[in-house]
Design a protein around this motif. Structure first.
Motif, PDB file in Angstrom:
ATOM      1  N   VAL A   1       0.857  -1.199   0.000  1.00  0.00           N
ATOM      2  CA  VAL A   1       0.000   0.000   0.000  1.00  0.00           C
ATOM      3  C   VAL A   1       0.887   1.242   0.000  1.00  0.00           C
ATOM      4  O   VAL A   1       1.774   1.380   0.851  1.00  0.00           O
ATOM      5  CB  VAL A   1      -0.935   0.032   1.244  1.00  0.00           C
ATOM      6  N   VAL A   2       0.650   2.125  -0.957  1.00  0.00           N
ATOM      7  CA  VAL A   2       1.339   3.418  -0.966  1.00  0.00           C
ATOM      8  C   VAL A   2       0.383   4.422  -0.314  1.00  0.00           C
ATOM      9  O   VAL A   2      -0.737   4.618  -0.798  1.00  0.00           O
ATOM     10  CB  VAL A   2       1.672   3.890  -2.397  1.00  0.00           C
ATOM     11  N   VAL A   3       0.833   5.014   0.776  1.00  0.00           N
ATOM     12  CA  VAL A   3       0.005   5.998   1.483  1.00  0.00           C
ATOM     13  C   VAL A   3       0.502   7.381   1.102  1.00  0.00           C
ATOM     14  O   VAL A   3       1.676   7.705   1.309  1.00  0.00           O
ATOM     15  CB  VAL A   3       0.111   5.798   3.014  1.00  0.00           C
ATOM     16  N   LEU A   4      -0.379   8.199   0.547  1.00  0.00           N
ATOM     17  CA  LEU A   4      -0.010   9.561   0.175  1.00  0.00           C
ATOM     18  C   LEU A   4      -0.426  10.488   1.299  1.00  0.00           C
ATOM     19  O   LEU A   4      -1.620  10.595   1.610  1.00  0.00           O
ATOM     20  CB  LEU A   4      -0.700   9.972  -1.135  1.00  0.00           C
ATOM     21  N   GLY A   5       0.552  11.147   1.941  1.00  0.00           N
ATOM     22  CA  GLY A   5       0.241  12.130   2.969  1.00  0.00           C
ATOM     23  C   GLY A   5       0.470  11.606   4.375  1.00  0.00           C
ATOM     24  O   GLY A   5      -0.006  10.527   4.734  1.00  0.00           O
ATOM     25  N   ALA A   6       1.226  12.388   5.168  1.00  0.00           N
ATOM     26  CA  ALA A   6       1.504  12.010   6.560  1.00  0.00           C
ATOM     27  C   ALA A   6       0.764  12.949   7.513  1.00  0.00           C
ATOM     28  O   ALA A   6       1.359  13.581   8.384  1.00  0.00           O
ATOM     29  CB  ALA A   6       3.005  12.026   6.823  1.00  0.00           C
ATOM     30  N   GLY A   7      -0.545  13.033   7.340  1.00  0.00           N
ATOM     31  CA  GLY A   7      -1.396  13.713   8.312  1.00  0.00           C
ATOM     32  C   GLY A   7      -2.019  12.643   9.196  1.00  0.00           C
ATOM     33  O   GLY A   7      -1.620  11.465   9.137  1.00  0.00           O
ATOM     34  N   PRO A   8      -3.024  13.003   9.996  1.00  0.00           N
ATOM     35  CA  PRO A   8      -3.659  11.998  10.861  1.00  0.00           C
ATOM     36  C   PRO A   8      -4.200  10.794  10.087  1.00  0.00           C
ATOM     37  O   PRO A   8      -4.029   9.653  10.521  1.00  0.00           O
ATOM     38  CB  PRO A   8      -4.796  12.778  11.523  1.00  0.00           C
TER      39      PRO A   8
ATOM     40  N   GLY B   1       0.864  -1.487   9.191  1.00  0.00           N
ATOM     41  CA  GLY B   1       2.137  -2.030   9.664  1.00  0.00           C
ATOM     42  C   GLY B   1       1.903  -3.083  10.736  1.00  0.00           C
ATOM     43  O   GLY B   1       2.512  -4.167  10.713  1.00  0.00           O
ATOM     44  N   ALA B   2       0.978  -2.787  11.660  1.00  0.00           N
ATOM     45  CA  ALA B   2       0.708  -3.742  12.742  1.00  0.00           C
ATOM     46  C   ALA B   2       0.092  -5.033  12.192  1.00  0.00           C
ATOM     47  O   ALA B   2       0.256  -6.103  12.782  1.00  0.00           O
ATOM     48  CB  ALA B   2      -0.224  -3.104  13.767  1.00  0.00           C
ATOM     49  N   ALA B   3      -0.606  -4.922  11.059  1.00  0.00           N
ATOM     50  CA  ALA B   3      -1.227  -6.121  10.457  1.00  0.00           C
ATOM     51  C   ALA B   3      -0.239  -6.853   9.548  1.00  0.00           C
ATOM     52  O   ALA B   3      -0.612  -7.812   8.866  1.00  0.00           O
ATOM     53  CB  ALA B   3      -2.474  -5.704   9.669  1.00  0.00           C
ATOM     54  N   GLY B   4       1.000  -6.368   9.504  1.00  0.00           N
ATOM     55  CA  GLY B   4       2.021  -7.040   8.693  1.00  0.00           C
ATOM     56  C   GLY B   4       1.916  -6.735   7.207  1.00  0.00           C
ATOM     57  O   GLY B   4       2.454  -7.467   6.375  1.00  0.00           O
ATOM     58  N   ILE B   5       1.228  -5.645   6.878  1.00  0.00           N
ATOM     59  CA  ILE B   5       1.080  -5.260   5.465  1.00  0.00           C
ATOM     60  C   ILE B   5       2.132  -4.208   5.124  1.00  0.00           C
ATOM     61  O   ILE B   5       2.286  -3.215   5.849  1.00  0.00           O
ATOM     62  CB  ILE B   5      -0.350  -4.724   5.211  1.00  0.00           C
ATOM     63  N   GLY B   6       2.836  -4.439   4.048  1.00  0.00           N
ATOM     64  CA  GLY B   6       3.893  -3.516   3.660  1.00  0.00           C
ATOM     65  C   GLY B   6       3.299  -2.204   3.166  1.00  0.00           C
ATOM     66  O   GLY B   6       2.361  -2.200   2.374  1.00  0.00           O
ATOM     67  N   CYS B   7       3.833  -1.094   3.654  1.00  0.00           N
ATOM     68  CA  CYS B   7       3.368   0.196   3.119  1.00  0.00           C
ATOM     69  C   CYS B   7       4.468   1.234   3.260  1.00  0.00           C
ATOM     70  O   CYS B   7       5.335   1.113   4.125  1.00  0.00           O
ATOM     71  CB  CYS B   7       2.083   0.662   3.800  1.00  0.00           C
ATOM     72  N   VAL B   8       4.456   2.207   2.364  1.00  0.00           N
ATOM     73  CA  VAL B   8       5.343   3.356   2.525  1.00  0.00           C
ATOM     74  C   VAL B   8       4.462   4.607   2.496  1.00  0.00           C
ATOM     75  O   VAL B   8       3.405   4.625   1.855  1.00  0.00           O
ATOM     76  CB  VAL B   8       6.416   3.470   1.415  1.00  0.00           C
ATOM     77  N   VAL B   9       4.932   5.629   3.216  1.00  0.00           N
ATOM     78  CA  VAL B   9       4.205   6.901   3.259  1.00  0.00           C
ATOM     79  C   VAL B   9       5.021   7.927   2.488  1.00  0.00           C
ATOM     80  O   VAL B   9       6.237   8.055   2.709  1.00  0.00           O
ATOM     81  CB  VAL B   9       4.013   7.370   4.721  1.00  0.00           C
ATOM     82  N   LEU B  10       4.370   8.654   1.591  1.00  0.00           N
ATOM     83  CA  LEU B  10       5.015   9.753   0.862  1.00  0.00           C
ATOM     84  C   LEU B  10       4.457  11.066   1.399  1.00  0.00           C
ATOM     85  O   LEU B  10       3.230  11.239   1.447  1.00  0.00           O
ATOM     86  CB  LEU B  10       4.711   9.660  -0.637  1.00  0.00           C
ATOM     87  N   GLU B  11       5.332  11.956   1.812  1.00  0.00           N
ATOM     88  CA  GLU B  11       4.880  13.227   2.393  1.00  0.00           C
ATOM     89  C   GLU B  11       5.641  14.376   1.739  1.00  0.00           C
ATOM     90  O   GLU B  11       6.875  14.386   1.727  1.00  0.00           O
ATOM     91  CB  GLU B  11       5.094  13.216   3.915  1.00  0.00           C
TER      92      GLU B  11
ATOM     93  N   VAL C   1       8.705   6.538   6.169  1.00  0.00           N
ATOM     94  CA  VAL C   1       8.030   7.753   5.696  1.00  0.00           C
ATOM     95  C   VAL C   1       9.042   8.514   4.845  1.00  0.00           C
ATOM     96  O   VAL C   1      10.140   8.827   5.313  1.00  0.00           O
ATOM     97  CB  VAL C   1       7.573   8.656   6.864  1.00  0.00           C
ATOM     98  N   HIS C   2       8.683   8.789   3.608  1.00  0.00           N
ATOM     99  CA  HIS C   2       9.574   9.557   2.723  1.00  0.00           C
ATOM    100  C   HIS C   2       9.109  11.009   2.773  1.00  0.00           C
ATOM    101  O   HIS C   2       8.122  11.368   2.125  1.00  0.00           O
ATOM    102  CB  HIS C   2       9.515   9.014   1.298  1.00  0.00           C
ATOM    103  N   PHE C   3       9.814  11.804   3.589  1.00  0.00           N
ATOM    104  CA  PHE C   3       9.466  13.223   3.691  1.00  0.00           C
ATOM    105  C   PHE C   3      10.027  13.973   2.483  1.00  0.00           C
ATOM    106  O   PHE C   3      10.905  13.472   1.772  1.00  0.00           O
ATOM    107  CB  PHE C   3      10.043  13.808   4.990  1.00  0.00           C
ATOM    108  N   GLU C   4       9.507  15.165   2.295  1.00  0.00           N
ATOM    109  CA  GLU C   4       9.937  16.026   1.168  1.00  0.00           C
ATOM    110  C   GLU C   4       9.893  15.256  -0.158  1.00  0.00           C
ATOM    111  O   GLU C   4      10.793  15.348  -0.984  1.00  0.00           O
ATOM    112  CB  GLU C   4      11.332  16.595   1.445  1.00  0.00           C
ATOM    113  N   THR C   5       8.841  14.469  -0.287  1.00  0.00           N
ATOM    114  CA  THR C   5       8.637  13.666  -1.485  1.00  0.00           C
ATOM    115  C   THR C   5       7.196  13.898  -1.946  1.00  0.00           C
ATOM    116  O   THR C   5       6.242  13.479  -1.282  1.00  0.00           O
ATOM    117  CB  THR C   5       8.867  12.172  -1.160  1.00  0.00           C
TER     118      THR C   5
ATOM    119  N   GLY D   1       2.385  -0.008  -5.897  1.00  0.00           N
ATOM    120  CA  GLY D   1       1.752  -0.759  -4.819  1.00  0.00           C
ATOM    121  C   GLY D   1       0.627  -1.609  -5.378  1.00  0.00           C
ATOM    122  O   GLY D   1       0.370  -1.621  -6.588  1.00  0.00           O
ATOM    123  N   ARG D   2      -0.033  -2.326  -4.480  1.00  0.00           N
ATOM    124  CA  ARG D   2      -1.242  -3.022  -4.943  1.00  0.00           C
ATOM    125  C   ARG D   2      -2.463  -2.135  -4.721  1.00  0.00           C
ATOM    126  O   ARG D   2      -3.484  -2.299  -5.370  1.00  0.00           O
ATOM    127  CB  ARG D   2      -1.363  -4.362  -4.233  1.00  0.00           C
TER     128      ARG D   2
END
Ligand code: FAD
Length: 389
Positions: free
Chosen positions: A5-12, A22-32, A120-124, A153-154
């Motif tokens: 899962v690609v997560v766009l945005g590091a807000g709430p 992450g806790a469910a063992g699913i791979g994800c990256v955050v782009l901020e 979390v990839h900041f400034e991205t 991502g999927r």
């Protein structure tokens, strides 16, 4: 980068979702788009509803909130005819808010995600997204040094707010309401003037006070939509706050340096679709909501939890029905919050100068306020909606 899962945005919204995945063992990256320092210092919300607090506690994300937050359950309306306190924690379902500044919550959520091995990839900045109808949707993102990265991502989770790329990529019919109202939003380095939330109902315009921490207090002042922050120097701000919060009758305000001032246009957007292929929207990306009833961050947290369940079912159990269910469950929550936020806007603001029915609307507003003083049923309605979603 290739992930689930690609997560766009590091807000709430994005950070709650990333932690749950992450806790469910699913791979994800955050782009901020912004730097870590920027997101950890961006002060916005403060009032968390009990359902949002329950989400954070259930998933072990509430350590900061439990140690530094505090319960709040009284708001006070101050009008020209007098004032009254409404203890919403003793009406309706009898639940309080928890006051915990959004930037502290975001700081906690980033630390927790990184502690669990998340990235979390900041400034991205996500610039383009594509292949949403395939099993491998992607994001093209630009880093601060100008490099372009393709992140596949999927699923893509659009948590990049109302002006991000995600909302624009979901074709939807959007009901838009610009309320024609602008608030000057202020942070003051001083304890609150009252432990209660204060709503000043005044012919000049709305004024509000929201406690945040023992040393920082938020104030709002309705201003002319064409105003700039430079039009409001300290002397003008404090004179307006004193007048509209009826300090002569209720006691002086605790004044201090104004450490932040910005303009907030009250605007609402409700979209009829929250999903396009493998892109799903949550938080402000799913709906723009005015801050009049403090619902935005709460909707973001609750939407993130719903989305985490739907994505876990799809990725781990192969059950795609949860994705449709996500939209079906989130939409009524959004619509209820929008309706109450609009109810609050009508309650708190005088009619516009060019309103041909201004006198009539003033009477309705007086009746609505009187109901809150005398009618248990109205107090219960207010309290349930104020803390509920
Ligand atoms: P955001 O917090 O906006 O996060 C989105 C993130 O995405 C941002 O960090 C942004 O930099 C990033 N981003 C944007 N575009 C891109 C891109 N292209 N690529 C990568 N990243 C991107 N709500 C409440 O519930 N209670 C309150 O008391 C309250 N008070 C408020 C007071 C004010 C003055 C304001 C303005 C709002 C308030 N709100 C309140 C609303 C609340 O702050 C928002 O609804 C909340 O921040 C929404 O969270 P989000 O994660 O959806 O979006």
């Amino acid at each position: 980068i290739d992930t689930e899962v690609v997560v766009l945005g590091a807000g709430p919204a994005g950070l709650v979702l990333a932690n749950l995945l992450g806790a469910a063992g699913i791979g994800c990256v955050v782009l901020e788009r912004q730097s870590r320092r920027w997101v950890e210092n961006r002060s916005r919300a403060g009032f968390l509803a009990p359902d949002a607090v329950a989400v954070l506690r259930t998933h072990g994300l509430a350590a900061g909130l439990d140690s530094r937050g505090h319960d709040h359950d009284v708001c006070e309306f101050r009008g020209v005819d007098g004032g009254f306190e409404l203890c919403y924690g003793k009406r309706g379902s009898g639940r309080p808010h928890t006051v915990h500044p959004q930037q502290e919550l975001v700081t906690d959520l980033i630390a927790e995600f990184l502690r669990g091995g998340g990235a979390v990839h900041f400034e991205t900045t996500a610039e383009f997204i594509g292949d949403l109808d395939t099993e491998r949707p992607w994001v093209m993102a630009r880093t601060a040094d100008g490099r372009v990265r393709r992140v596949t991502g999927r699923y893509l989770a659009g948590c990049d707010g109302g002006r991000g790329v995600s909302a624009a990529a979901v074709p939807a019919r959007t009901a838009v309401r610009d309320h024609g109202i602008t608030w000057l939003a202020l942070l003051v380095q001083a304890p609150p003037s009252s432990p209660n939330v204060l709503y000043g109902v005044h012919p000049d315009g709305f004024a509000g006070q929201m406690p945040r921490t023992p040393d920082i207090t938020r104030y709002y002042l309705q201003c002319d939509p064409s105003d700039t922050v430079e039009d409001w120097d300290d002397a003008r701000v404090w004179a307006a706050l004193r007048r509209r919060l009826h300090a002569d009758r209720h006691g002086p305000l605790v004044e201090g340096p104004i450490v932040e001032r910005g303009l907030v246009r009250l605007r609402s957007e409700i979209r009829d679709r929250l999903r396009h292929g493998r892109l799903l929207l949550a938080g402000d990306a799913a709906t723009a909501i005015s801050p009049s009833a403090a619902k935005g961050a709460n909707l973001a947290i609750l939407g993130a939890e719903l989305l985490a369940h739907a994505l876990s079912d799809a990725l781990r159990g192969g059950d795609l029905s949860g994705l449709g269910q996500y939209c079906a469950d989130y939409t009524p929550m959004i619509e209820r919050a929008q309706e109450f936020s609009h109810w609050m806007i009508d309650l708190l603001h005088p009619p516009a100068a060019d309103d041909p029915h201004a006198d009539y609307h003033r009477v309705l507003r007086r009746a609505r306020l009187r109901d809150l003083v005398v009618s248990r049923a109205h107090q219960d309605f207010f309290s349930d909606n104020y803390v509920g979603l």
